[in-house]
Scaffold this active site. Structure first.
Site, PDB file in Angstrom:
ATOM      1  N   GLU A   1      -3.106   8.925   7.880  1.00  0.00           N
ATOM      2  CA  GLU A   1      -1.642   8.850   7.968  1.00  0.00           C
ATOM      3  C   GLU A   1      -1.119   9.646   9.169  1.00  0.00           C
ATOM      4  O   GLU A   1      -0.062   9.349   9.693  1.00  0.00           O
ATOM      5  CB  GLU A   1      -0.989   9.337   6.668  1.00  0.00           C
ATOM      6  CG  GLU A   1      -1.198   8.403   5.472  1.00  0.00           C
ATOM      7  CD  GLU A   1      -0.439   7.069   5.573  1.00  0.00           C
ATOM      8  OE1 GLU A   1       0.704   7.046   6.052  1.00  0.00           O
ATOM      9  OE2 GLU A   1      -1.020   6.035   5.164  1.00  0.00           O
TER      10      GLU A   1
ATOM     11  N   CYS B   1     -11.031   3.023  -0.820  1.00  0.00           N
ATOM     12  CA  CYS B   1      -9.661   3.365  -0.429  1.00  0.00           C
ATOM     13  C   CYS B   1      -9.406   2.565   0.831  1.00  0.00           C
ATOM     14  O   CYS B   1     -10.247   2.572   1.750  1.00  0.00           O
ATOM     15  CB  CYS B   1      -9.536   4.862  -0.149  1.00  0.00           C
ATOM     16  SG  CYS B   1      -7.939   5.321   0.571  1.00  0.00           S
TER      17      CYS B   1
ATOM     18  N   HIS C   1      -7.575   3.012   3.242  1.00  0.00           N
ATOM     19  CA  HIS C   1      -7.458   3.794   4.480  1.00  0.00           C
ATOM     20  C   HIS C   1      -8.820   4.010   5.147  1.00  0.00           C
ATOM     21  O   HIS C   1      -8.892   4.221   6.358  1.00  0.00           O
ATOM     22  CB  HIS C   1      -6.860   5.178   4.195  1.00  0.00           C
ATOM     23  CG  HIS C   1      -5.392   5.189   3.930  1.00  0.00           C
ATOM     24  ND1 HIS C   1      -4.820   4.620   2.822  1.00  0.00           N
ATOM     25  CD2 HIS C   1      -4.366   5.720   4.650  1.00  0.00           C
ATOM     26  CE1 HIS C   1      -3.510   4.801   2.864  1.00  0.00           C
ATOM     27  NE2 HIS C   1      -3.202   5.470   3.953  1.00  0.00           N
TER      28      HIS C   1
ATOM     29  N   ASP D   1       0.864  -1.195   0.000  1.00  0.00           N
ATOM     30  CA  ASP D   1       0.000   0.000   0.000  1.00  0.00           C
ATOM     31  C   ASP D   1       0.895   1.237   0.000  1.00  0.00           C
ATOM     32  O   ASP D   1       2.094   1.163   0.293  1.00  0.00           O
ATOM     33  CB  ASP D   1      -0.902   0.012   1.246  1.00  0.00           C
ATOM     34  CG  ASP D   1      -1.816   1.240   1.282  1.00  0.00           C
ATOM     35  OD1 ASP D   1      -2.407   1.564   0.230  1.00  0.00           O
ATOM     36  OD2 ASP D   1      -1.929   1.878   2.339  1.00  0.00           O
ATOM     37  N   SER D   2       0.277   2.376  -0.304  1.00  0.00           N
ATOM     38  CA  SER D   2       1.025   3.639  -0.233  1.00  0.00           C
ATOM     39  C   SER D   2       1.399   3.983   1.202  1.00  0.00           C
ATOM     40  O   SER D   2       2.286   4.807   1.419  1.00  0.00           O
ATOM     41  CB  SER D   2       0.170   4.766  -0.817  1.00  0.00           C
ATOM     42  OG  SER D   2      -1.007   4.911  -0.049  1.00  0.00           O
TER      43      SER D   2
ATOM     44  N   CYS E   1      -4.311  -1.359  -2.252  1.00  0.00           N
ATOM     45  CA  CYS E   1      -4.446   0.079  -2.460  1.00  0.00           C
ATOM     46  C   CYS E   1      -5.265   0.274  -3.730  1.00  0.00           C
ATOM     47  O   CYS E   1      -4.871  -0.204  -4.800  1.00  0.00           O
ATOM     48  CB  CYS E   1      -3.054   0.689  -2.609  1.00  0.00           C
ATOM     49  SG  CYS E   1      -3.059   2.453  -2.958  1.00  0.00           S
TER      50      CYS E   1
HETATM   51  N1  DGL Z   1      -4.849   3.208   0.502  1.00  0.00           N
HETATM   52  C1  DGL Z   1      -4.849   3.834  -0.778  1.00  0.00           C
HETATM   53  C2  DGL Z   1      -6.081   3.501  -1.585  1.00  0.00           C
HETATM   54  O1  DGL Z   1      -6.692   2.486  -1.327  1.00  0.00           O
HETATM   55  C3  DGL Z   1      -4.513   5.229  -0.754  1.00  0.00           C
HETATM   56  C4  DGL Z   1      -4.142   6.229  -0.820  1.00  0.00           C
HETATM   57  C5  DGL Z   1      -3.199   7.348  -1.041  1.00  0.00           C
HETATM   58  O2  DGL Z   1      -2.017   7.136  -0.804  1.00  0.00           O
HETATM   59  O3  DGL Z   1      -3.680   8.396  -1.479  1.00  0.00           O
HETATM   60  O4  DGL Z   1      -6.438   4.186  -2.514  1.00  0.00           O
END
Ligand code: DGL
Length: 276
Positions: free
Chosen positions: A155, A187, A189, A10-11, A73
């Site tokens: 975050e 998302c 998150h 993930d990011s 993600c």
């Molecule tokens: N967790 C990522 C997603 O599902 C995300 C986000 C990001 O870094 O903007 O899109």
């Protein structure tokens, strides 16, 4: 049988919601998690840049010998899925699992009034990945909405409070007014924000997350391809999950422990080759 770890990318911290569901469903499996926190959020970046970052992260996991890659993600899935499938499945025979199709399917089976809201990062919403995944279902009304600040709240470890509630009203009031009965948290998150999202949307709206549905796909993929870890019979034979971050390990580990649980002992820093 295959005792290699499951790679989850993930990011940042959001993919931990998917990792939690995978660990719960597959308790013998070991997870190798990479959060590209130094480059998070991905959502506001151009698609080409997100693709480059995501492939650098996935390359790192692939080079460490994972047996399957989970792109936990939505933004990275929207930007890089076809390249990732080409690079890892076609070229290296590592199956690639994503989060958008499982969540879209879950939304279709959940809605009763056929009105589905989709929330995600700007890149995910602009890519129309969800609208495309749902395009073949007749009679659906899909209402998409980007919620760029949500990732930044998560975050920063903020999941309650007046600023978050104000942002949630700004993003979600139009969806409530559009009478959706199902909201896809597009998302990874956002499951960490179900308190505030549920409060604003109200009890009549079902929240669909990709974590549970993606964990089911992972279970099926490992079972179908005979990639499950051998049963752990000895009492001291427990999986050791590992967590990698591209920024400060102590900060990552603290938040990751809060969001995933006690399985996070520590985190290690990694530099991504090819990152920008
Ligand atoms: N967790 C990522 C997603 O599902 C995300 C986000 C990001 O870094 O903007 O899109």
């Amino acid at each position: 049988m295959d005792n290699a770890p499951i790679g989850i990318f993930d990011s940042g911290l959001g993919g931990l919601t998917v990792a939690r569901a995978v660990i719960d469903k597959l308790p013998d499996e070991e997870v190798l998690y990479l959060g590209d926190t130094a480059n998070s959020p991905y959502g506001p970046r151009p698609i080409a840049e997100i693709r480059e970052l995501a492939l650098a992260g996935l390359d790192e996991l692939a080079s460490r010998g994972v047996k399957v890659l989970v792109i936990a993600c939505n933004t990275a899935t929207a930007a890089a899925l076809s390249d990732a499938r080409e690079r890892y499945w076609v070229d290296a025979h590592i199956p690639v699992i994503e989060v958008i199709t499982p969540a879209a399917r879950a939304a279709v089976t959940t809605t009763r009034n056929h009105r589905i809201g989709i929330i995600g990062t700007r890149a995910t919403i602009q890519s129309e990945a969800y609208s495309n995944a749902l395009a073949a279902v007749p009679g659906l009304t899909v209402v998409p909405r980007a919620c760029p600040l949500f990732v930044e709240f998560v975050e920063a470890g903020i999941t309650t409070g007046p600023d978050l509630l104000a942002a949630a009203h700004e993003y979600l009031d139009p969806l409530r007014e559009a009478d959706v009965d199902t909201l896809v948290l597009g998302c990874t998150h956002y499951p960490l924000l179900t308190g505030v999202i549920g409060r604003v949307m109200g009890e009549g709206v079902s929240l669909v997350t990709s974590s549970e549905a993606t964990a089911n796909v992972t279970y099926n993929e490992l079972t179908d391809r005979d990639l499950l870890h051998e049963p752990r019979v000895a009492e001291d034979d427990v999986p050791h999950h590992r967590f990698l971050t591209t920024s400060t390990p102590a900060t990552f580990a603290k938040l990751a422990r809060r969001f995933l649980g006690p399985e996070v002992n520590s985190a290690d820093e990694v530099d991504l080759v090819g990152g920008i």
